[in-house]
Write a protein that holds these residues in place. Structure first.
Motif, PDB file in Angstrom:
ATOM      1  N   ALA A  53       0.833  -1.206   0.000  1.00 41.23           N
ATOM      2  CA  ALA A  53       0.000   0.000   0.000  1.00 41.23           C
ATOM      3  C   ALA A  53       0.867   1.255   0.000  1.00 41.23           C
ATOM      4  O   ALA A  53       0.579   2.223  -0.710  1.00 41.23           O
ATOM      5  N   ARG A  58      -1.318   4.043  -1.580  1.00 42.74           N
ATOM      6  CA  ARG A  58      -2.680   3.825  -1.091  1.00 42.74           C
ATOM      7  C   ARG A  58      -2.732   3.942   0.434  1.00 42.74           C
ATOM      8  O   ARG A  58      -3.267   3.083   1.113  1.00 42.74           O
ATOM      9  N   GLU A  61      -6.079   3.618   2.446  1.00 45.60           N
ATOM     10  CA  GLU A  61      -6.538   2.265   2.722  1.00 45.60           C
ATOM     11  C   GLU A  61      -6.062   1.807   4.098  1.00 45.60           C
ATOM     12  O   GLU A  61      -6.782   1.148   4.830  1.00 45.60           O
ATOM     13  N   THR A  65      -8.428   0.767   7.891  1.00 43.26           N
ATOM     14  CA  THR A  65      -8.478  -0.584   8.441  1.00 43.26           C
ATOM     15  C   THR A  65      -8.660  -0.525   9.949  1.00 43.26           C
ATOM     16  O   THR A  65      -8.020   0.267  10.633  1.00 43.26           O
TER      17      THR A  65
END
Length: 73
Positions: A53, A58, A61, A65
């Protein structure tokens, strides 16, 4: 980055190698490991998906989580 037989948890040194040691210094690698990784005994390990990631940009993202709240001093 996700080759067959590749470990799913990376050490801090492996994280630096995966992201490029010229781009990620030792202190930053440890900060990433403390924030997104797990501690097994004295070892800090970072999931491979975190390294992927970061490499792909990213980061949002990772922030979405679920997980335990960060602990610190």
């Amino acid at each position: 980055m996700n080759a067959p037989g590749r470990a799913r948890l990376l050490t801090v040194a492996e994280l630096r190698e995966a992201l490029g040691p010229d781009k990620v210094g030792r202190d930053l690698a440890y900060a990433i490991a403390r924030r997104y990784g797990v501690r097994l005994g004295r070892r800090l390990l970072v999931p491979l998906r975190v390294a992927e990631a970061i490499a792909e940009g990213r980061m949002e993202e990772l922030e979405k989580t679920p997980g335990p709240p960060p602990r610190g001093r």
